[in-house]
Design an enzyme around this catalytic site. Structure first.
Site, short mmCIF file in Angstrom:
data_model
loop_
_atom_site.label_atom_id
_atom_site.label_comp_id
_atom_site.label_asym_id
_atom_site.label_seq_id
_atom_site.Cartn_x
_atom_site.Cartn_y
_atom_site.Cartn_z
N HIS A 96 -4.77 8.20 0.65
CA HIS A 96 -4.42 6.80 0.38
C HIS A 96 -3.10 6.66 -0.37
O HIS A 96 -2.50 5.59 -0.38
CB HIS A 96 -5.55 6.09 -0.38
CG HIS A 96 -5.66 6.41 -1.83
ND1 HIS A 96 -6.55 7.33 -2.34
CD2 HIS A 96 -4.98 5.93 -2.91
CE1 HIS A 96 -6.44 7.38 -3.65
NE2 HIS A 96 -5.49 6.54 -4.02
N SER A 127 -3.91 9.11 -8.93
CA SER A 127 -4.46 9.53 -7.64
C SER A 127 -3.63 10.66 -7.03
O SER A 127 -2.40 10.56 -6.95
CB SER A 127 -4.48 8.35 -6.66
OG SER A 127 -5.43 7.40 -7.05
N ASP A 186 -10.18 11.90 1.90
CA ASP A 186 -9.02 11.35 1.21
C ASP A 186 -8.07 12.43 0.72
O ASP A 186 -7.61 12.41 -0.43
CB ASP A 186 -9.46 10.47 0.03
CG ASP A 186 -8.35 9.52 -0.44
OD1 ASP A 186 -7.37 9.35 0.31
OD2 ASP A 186 -8.47 8.97 -1.54
#
Length: 465
Positions: free
Chosen positions: A121, A227, A151
């Site tokens: 993402h 992230s 992911d």
């Protein structure tokens, strides 16, 4: 004098009686001193045991120093076209000027020649990817491959310098309560290190019971921008890729989640060797056992994974696993939920053989199961035999999603054989697991809208009841 002597004798006898009663009732060698009948277990008198919180025993500096030099800052540049509602309403005009959007995140260098792992993402829909190292040098990055389910994305930068990189630790070996560090770039604050403990393992945050997610949960502070960054142990070894937080505000509220390093490593190896992720499927559906579920099912076991359905032609079906069996182990890994199964299988490939321990009719049995490739499994809907697209079909039609109608047993749908389902009720379908999840939530006799791609590349739309 006699009276005084009498009083002295009474006092002496009273004192002796009191002392004797005390010795009888409270002396540790007396008959009433036996503490084995007490309902309370008392702690030992040793209150000086160290728990490792002193500066001498709690030192993260070496681990932090190893990690910060291998964690990078990632910028994702993408272009979107903004529509003008007024122009669309009056003139039907749907154009607009493309506008640049910049997203940021983190990544981890995993090799001296510039391979970098991050979250899917973080770089999703990127037109350009820019990577800044801890020494402030900036490079353009090439996207090598992704796994949207877990992911994870793999990038590559090209440089003649030998880069500092993270070594992989064994995420299966970490224990709940173990100290960990999260390293990343929250809110564009580069080289940020936070500490916490492992709060839980094999955590599934998906809405479906058979979701393949299996995260490490920690209470190390993670915020937007973290992230794709590193979760490391106290030796500085990479044990996870920080992926998400669970928060009503979008900021850290006490816990965060990371993709385990063993799963990450397997994904990277698959991308480099095969160009995509090779997943081995056991072929069972069901749920986690607990006291309530066991009573409803009429079984005595309260721990394990209850098999409610076995996929035809899967490894589990071929090995003889049946509905009603209770899986308790895969190899030497204890199984309590589908998240435990997912954590184990996400590190395996098709054709790997797994020893499955299960309970049937109160007997514990063990059988080898050969994992099946996901593409080989099928799903039946209204006489439509569905299967996942293989890599050649995805390449031919330039697709990264969709499910193929292999054949039909319903004469009304004969013309649909060979076509590809793109969406169901306007939801893009990635595989037959997603098709099963969407259709299982629909009420009986409700309408289902399906968008298809025929072999000529044309879009067709159907409504089923």
């Amino acid at each position: 004098m006699k009276r005084f002597s009498s009083l002295f004798l009474v006092a002496l006898l009273s004192g002796a009686t009191t002392l004797g009663a005390y010795k009888l009732l409270f002396d540790e060698n007396a008959v009433f001193s036996d503490t084995s009948k007490s309902m309370v277990t008392t702690a030992s008198g040793n209150y000086t045991r160290t728990v490792g919180l002193s500066p001498e025993t709690l030192d993260f500096t070496d681990a932090a120093d190893k990690a910060v030099h291998s964690v990078v800052h990632i910028k994702n540049l993408s272009y979107v076209t903004r529509s003008n509602p007024m122009m669309e309403f009056f003139y039907g005009y749907k154009g607009g000027q493309p506008q640049a959007q910049v997203g940021t995140g983190s990544g981890v260098i995993i090799s001296a020649d510039g391979y970098i792992v991050t979250n899917n993402h973080v770089i999703n829909n990127a037109s350009e990817i820019e990577v800044t190292l801890n020494n402030k040098k900036t490079y353009k990055a090439e996207l090598i491959g992704t796994d949207s389910k877990m992911d994870i994305a793999l990038l590559k930068i090209h440089t003649n310098d030998k880069l500092p990189y993270s070594t992989f630790g064994d995420s299966d070996a970490i224990r709940v309560g173990e100290w960990v560090l999260a390293v990343g770039n929250p809110y564009n604050l580069t080289s940020t290190v936070t500490a916490g403990i492992v709060s839980a393992k094999a955590r599934n945050l998906g809405s479906q019971a058979n979701d393949m997610q299996s995260f490490i949960q920690t209470d190390a502070a993670v915020n937007p921008g973290n992230s794709g960054g590193a979760l490391v142990n106290t030796r500085g070894e990479l044990i996870g890729i920080n992926t998400m937080i669970s928060s009503m505000t979008g900021s850290y509220v006490g816990y965060s989640f990371a993709v385990p390093s063993n799963i990450t490593k397997k994904i990277i190896d698959d991308i480099l060797e095969f160009g995509n992720v090779q997943r081995g499927i056991l072929g069972v559906e069901g749920g986690e056992l607990n006291d309530k579920a066991s009573k409803e099912l009429g079984i005595s076991a309260t721990q394990g994974f209850f098999v409610n359905k076995v996929t035809p032609k899967s490894g589990a079906a071929i090995a003889g696993i049946k509905k009603g069996d209770i899986i308790t182990k895969l190899d030497n890994t204890a199984i309590y939920s589908y998240a435990d199964i997912a954590a184990f299988l996400n590190t395996k490939r098709p054709e790997d053989v797994v020893r499955v321990t299960y309970i049937r009719d109160e007997k514990t049995l063990v059988t080898p199961v050969t994992l099946t490739k996901n593409e080989f499994l099928a799903y039946d809907y209204n006489g439509l035999q569905l299967e996942n697209l293989d890599s050649s079909e995805k390449k031919r039609f330039n697709l990264n999603y969709g499910v193929k109608i292999k054949e039909t047993t319903n004469p009304s749908f004969e013309e649909l054989a060979g076509k590809i389902i793109l969406t169901i009720d306007n939801q893009k379908v990635k595989d037959i697991e997603m098709v099963s999840a969407i259709l299982s939530r629909k009420q009986e006799n409700s309408l289902t809208k399906i968008e298809l791609l025929n072999p000529n590349g044309q879009i067709e739309r159907y409504i089923f009841r």
